[in-house]
Design a protein around this motif. Structure first.
Motif, PDB file in Angstrom:
ATOM      1  N   GLU A 108      -7.929  -1.643   2.282  1.00 53.30           N
ATOM      2  CA  GLU A 108      -6.866  -2.176   1.440  1.00 53.30           C
ATOM      3  C   GLU A 108      -7.028  -3.673   1.184  1.00 53.30           C
ATOM      4  O   GLU A 108      -6.810  -4.152   0.075  1.00 53.30           O
TER       5      GLU A 108
ATOM      6  N   VAL B 106      -8.256   7.097  -0.193  1.00 51.35           N
ATOM      7  CA  VAL B 106      -7.427   6.849   0.982  1.00 51.35           C
ATOM      8  C   VAL B 106      -8.196   6.116   2.084  1.00 51.35           C
ATOM      9  O   VAL B 106      -7.643   5.285   2.788  1.00 51.35           O
TER      10      VAL B 106
ATOM     11  N   GLU C 121       0.459   5.560  -0.244  1.00 48.05           N
ATOM     12  CA  GLU C 121      -0.406   6.730  -0.367  1.00 48.05           C
ATOM     13  C   GLU C 121       0.247   7.714  -1.324  1.00 48.05           C
ATOM     14  O   GLU C 121       1.408   8.072  -1.159  1.00 48.05           O
TER      15      GLU C 121
ATOM     16  N   PHE D 105       0.845  -1.189   0.000  1.00 52.99           N
ATOM     17  CA  PHE D 105       0.000   0.000   0.000  1.00 52.99           C
ATOM     18  C   PHE D 105       0.884   1.245   0.000  1.00 52.99           C
ATOM     19  O   PHE D 105       1.785   1.362   0.812  1.00 52.99           O
TER      20      PHE D 105
ATOM     21  N   LYS E 223      -4.747   5.912  -2.694  1.00 52.45           N
ATOM     22  CA  LYS E 223      -3.947   4.859  -2.089  1.00 52.45           C
ATOM     23  C   LYS E 223      -3.698   3.848  -3.200  1.00 52.45           C
ATOM     24  O   LYS E 223      -4.635   3.322  -3.797  1.00 52.45           O
TER      25      LYS E 223
END
Length: 153
Positions: free
Chosen positions: A88, A84, A62, A60, A67
């Motif tokens: 995930e 964001v 950002e 992951f 993201k």
């Protein structure tokens, strides 16, 4: 598909699906940890409680207001850019299902399958996701639809 506004307030679309060719290091070791590693290496009588620090990487990243979530399969990288605040792990599962679909369709997918059959890859993606949202999660149903569309061509 890339910047579609969600129709339901609790769902958010996917953005910018890509397949980068080269891995990058995500999180290099911070200077404080490097100093501790040097000290423990220079001190042969280090205690058992001191653990060697290993480099850790993440799937992951950002980036701006997104993201980036990626996953590597052999030499292939699959990346999705999401908001964001999104989960995930659910998107890692989405990537995994997409790769399983490709693997089932191409019988052990490789980079050449994707390069020379990108139109089939997009038709599989279109049956799996529509306007940035997951439309169908059954592998059998998606592959049956793709095969049906091939018969129509």
């Amino acid at each position: 598909m890339f910047h579609h506004q969600p129709t339901h307030p609790t769902t958010t679309p996917l953005h910018l699906p890509t397949a980068p060719k080269f891995p990058t290091k995500m999180h290099p070791t911070p200077p404080q940890i490097k100093q501790k590693q040097k000290k423990s290496a220079s001190n042969p009588k280090s205690t058992a409680s001191s653990h060697p620090v290993t480099k850790k990487y993440t799937n992951f990243i950002e980036y701006n207001n997104y993201k980036l979530i990626y996953r590597r399969y052999a030499g292939l990288f699959f990346t999705i850019a999401v908001d964001v605040a999104d989960n995930e792990l659910s998107y890692l599962e989405s990537i995994h299902l997409f790769v399983e679909l490709l693997d089932s369709y191409f019988a052990n997918v490789c980079e050449l399958d994707i390069v020379f059959n990108f139109n089939k890859v997009y038709s599989i993606l279109d049956e799996y996701m529509l306007a940035g949202e997951i439309e169908e999660t059954s592998k059998r149903e998606i592959l049956d639809r793709v095969k049906f569309l091939e018969k129509l061509e």
